[in-house]
Design an enzyme around this catalytic site. Structure first.
Site, mmCIF file in Angstrom:
data_model
loop_
_atom_site.group_PDB
_atom_site.id
_atom_site.type_symbol
_atom_site.label_atom_id
_atom_site.label_comp_id
_atom_site.label_asym_id
_atom_site.label_seq_id
_atom_site.Cartn_x
_atom_site.Cartn_y
_atom_site.Cartn_z
ATOM 1 N N TYR A 53 37.182 41.015 40.820
ATOM 2 C CA TYR A 53 36.839 42.059 41.793
ATOM 3 C C TYR A 53 36.223 43.248 41.045
ATOM 4 O O TYR A 53 36.824 43.777 40.113
ATOM 5 C CB TYR A 53 38.104 42.475 42.536
ATOM 6 C CG TYR A 53 37.930 43.394 43.741
ATOM 7 C CD1 TYR A 53 36.674 43.865 44.147
ATOM 8 C CD2 TYR A 53 39.040 43.778 44.487
ATOM 9 C CE1 TYR A 53 36.550 44.685 45.235
ATOM 10 C CE2 TYR A 53 38.921 44.601 45.600
ATOM 11 C CZ TYR A 53 37.665 45.062 45.972
ATOM 12 O OH TYR A 53 37.540 45.888 47.067
ATOM 13 N N CYS A 54 35.020 43.677 41.452
ATOM 14 C CA CYS A 54 34.339 44.834 40.877
ATOM 15 C C CYS A 54 34.179 44.643 39.366
ATOM 16 O O CYS A 54 33.660 43.636 38.920
ATOM 17 C CB CYS A 54 35.097 46.110 41.242
ATOM 18 S SG CYS A 54 34.231 47.637 40.832
ATOM 19 N N ILE A 55 34.655 45.579 38.560
ATOM 20 C CA ILE A 55 34.534 45.426 37.108
ATOM 21 C C ILE A 55 35.367 44.244 36.612
ATOM 22 O O ILE A 55 35.088 43.678 35.547
ATOM 23 C CB ILE A 55 34.941 46.729 36.388
ATOM 24 C CG1 ILE A 55 34.600 46.645 34.906
ATOM 25 C CG2 ILE A 55 36.393 47.053 36.589
ATOM 26 C CD1 ILE A 55 34.896 47.911 34.136
#
Length: 607
Positions: free
Chosen positions: A337-339
């Protein structure tokens, strides 16, 4: 003239009542303010222009001086609109017209604006004129700045961004004497709202650091493991970097291949487990997945030299080893998720070099891999700002999460700053309990070296997408060697990872690729449970040879959540591992339970 509008206007502008209320508030607030100002800690001065805003506006001014015709044209257009607005307001005030100002406003009010939801912004000629005048002026300012020809695109983006921040701050809804809702409350409460607002302000002001920490929610209303992050499970592994949560099954049988979720470390994993009704973790468990989630450590100054590769080697790799020990399975389905997705991609690239196939499928939630167009976040990333940030990080060993939170808040200042400013300090309201905002306020720190690598190598220099641009454990990684089947889910209104930027990441891998676009933003676009039947999503063809716009033209719209679409995709990737096996209880394998979920690492607060 409309009788209701007349009554509203009269009530709001009763000079005697308003003067009495304001005087009452001033008298009660005087001693509080005096004590506040006499505290030397409150006078602490911060760097006056750490982001180079002044230089950006100086550049705009110089460019305008060189292009006077643009300024003159903008002035004339704005003046014409203001004349129309004033004429419309006068005719309404004398009762000859029950208009809405739509002619002068160019139909702007067709778009709902939460700042102006009070009836008086429409029904009172005065307040409608104040509002429309502001909208015309702010539009003129932003248009003028956006039309200035810059030699440096980054300077242009910075000027446009901070111009938007400025005009948002200048909204009449943000000032007590031009906000009809605040005036109404002030008269009704005899100024008590302003006194309570002053007390809220003082409670939020950090005297030690000279900073205002505006509360978005009631911090005392939530406790991890009690009413948020309540999905049952156990911590089955931990090291210096992480705790690994294994969740208790809710089905008699589960998929043979387990699921490993790698969240970002710039905030905490329980955004995926806020409440049972919107928990992606609980939902995945209910679908028969054996779910493991990484809970990252909230680092202190002793982590100053931890780098991106440490998150791969002592993070993801150790989590993979632990999942194998807990389940006996050689492969996992992984989510980043995301980074956390950026980390997953780097891990896959290293694994590709080493012929390591433990991750059989990879899902990327709002993840950027190509940082050539980072959206508004690019405004905060240039050499000068990075150097200033590195200096501060090197002094304390980490980047404070509250600074990152302020960056994200500025990108949506009306929703995440000014709405709370008005509610807390002008209306005198106490923050409302809201689980998502509690999570949003529960910030984390980032190790100095890692955060510098992230900003420099990825955002500033965009090396992550280049073969050999990033080295992990002595290996120059190459994303084009990743052949793992991949599923990308992005969000249409994402202001942190713009979907067209995340779409660029689909060009880097060479394995089977699926791209799905959800509606809403960075969080709500992901945390969108099927039972809520909200938002919707788009599916389309293989994105490999298409631009984002070309792909979107060929999409099909669907109602509701994308979660089922993703689960169906994961099922197709599992092949023989899709068979069902008896449910696995945390602690029954080689790894024994260390403590109950959500664990102790996630409970460490930056403050």
């Amino acid at each position: 003239m409309d009788n209701n509008a007349s009554k509203i206007s009269h009530d709001l502008f009763d000079p005697e009542k308003l003067t009495e209320a304001v005087a009452n508030a001033a008298e009660q607030s005087h001693d509080m303010m005096q004590q506040f100002l006499e505290n030397p800690a409150n006078a602490k001065m911060l760097n006056m222009d750490p982001m180079g805003v002044g230089q950006a506006f100086l550049d705009v001014t110089l460019k305008l001086m060189q292009q006077p015709e643009k300024f003159i044209e903008a002035q004339k257009a704005s003046w014409d609109k203001h004349i129309d607005l004033w004429a419309d307001a006068v005719t309404r005030m004398i009762g000859k017209k029950d208009g809405s100002g739509a002619e002068a406003d160019g139909g702007r009010k067709k778009k709902f604006d939460k700042r102006f939801k009070h009836d008086s912004w429409e029904k009172s000629p005065f307040f409608e004129y104040v509002k429309d005048s502001y909208l015309v002026t702010s539009e003129a300012i932003q248009s003028l700045v956006s039309e200035v020809e810059h030699d440096d695109p980054k300077a242009a983006a910075k000027a446009e961004f901070y111009t938007r921040v400025f005009v948002d701050a200048m909204s009449p809804s943000n000032f007590a004497l031009t906000n009809p809702e605040v005036i109404e409350r002030t008269i009704q409460s005899k100024g008590d709202n302003l006194v309570k607002g002053m007390q809220n302000f003082m409670n939020d002001f950090d005297t030690e650091n000279g900073e205002l920490r505006m509360r978005m929610t009631d911090q005392d209303a939530f406790e991890l493991g009690e009413n948020v992050a309540v999905s049952p499970g156990k911590i089955v592994f931990q090291n210096r970097m992480l705790q690994l949560v294994q969740y208790t099954p809710t089905t008699e049988k589960v998929h043979k291949r387990p699921l490993l979720i790698i969240p970002p470390w710039i905030n905490k994993f329980y955004v995926l487990d806020l409440q049972p009704k919107n928990s992606l973790i609980k939902w995945a468990v209910d679908q028969g997945h054996t779910v493991f989630v990484v809970s990252w450590v909230n680092p202190d100054e002793s982590y100053r030299d931890v780098d991106f590769e440490d998150y791969v080697l002592d993070g993801v790799f150790k989590a993979l080893d632990a999942v194998k020990d807990a389940t006996g399975e050689e492969t996992v389905n992984a989510i980043g998720y995301c980074i956390g997705g950026t980390l997953l991609a780097g891990t896959l690239a290293l694994m590709a070099e080493r012929k390591d196939k433990r991750i059989a499928s990879a899902s990327f939630f709002t993840t950027m891999l190509d940082f050539s167009d980072p959206g508004d976040l690019g405004v905060f990333i240039d050499e000068t700002q990075i150097q200033d940030l590195e200096k501060a990080m090197n002094e304390r060993g980490y980047h404070d999460g509250k600074d990152m939170a302020m960056t994200f808040n500025l990108m949506r200042s009306n929703d995440l700053i000014w709405s709370f400013y008005v509610s807390n300090y002008l209306m005198g309201n106490e923050p409302f309990p809201f689980d998502l905002l509690y999570w949003n306020s529960d910030s984390t720190r980032m190790p100095a070296k890692m955060h510098s690598t992230y900003l420099r190598c990825m955002y500033h220099e965009n090396k992550f997408k280049e073969p050999g641009g990033v080295t992990i454990d002595g290996v120059d990684i190459d994303l084009t060697k990743v052949k793992t089947p991949s599923y990308f889910i992005s969000a249409q209104d994402d202001h942190i990872a713009p979907w067209k930027s995340t779409f660029l990441g689909t060009k880097l891998f060479t394995g089977p690729m699926t791209f799905t676009l959800g509606k809403s933003g960075h969080i709500a676009g992901v945390v969108n449970p099927p039972a809520a039947n909200k938002y919707g999503y788009f599916t389309g063809p293989n994105p490999a040879k298409l631009s984002a716009d070309e792909w979107f033209e060929k999409t099909k719209a669907h109602d509701g959540s994308w979660w089922n679409n993703w689960d169906e995709w994961v099922g197709k990737q599992m092949g023989k591992d899709a068979e069902q096996v008896p449910a696995r209880q945390p602690g029954d394998g080689k790894l024994k339970a260390l403590e109950d979920a959500p664990g102790s690492y996630v409970k460490v607060r930056s403050s």
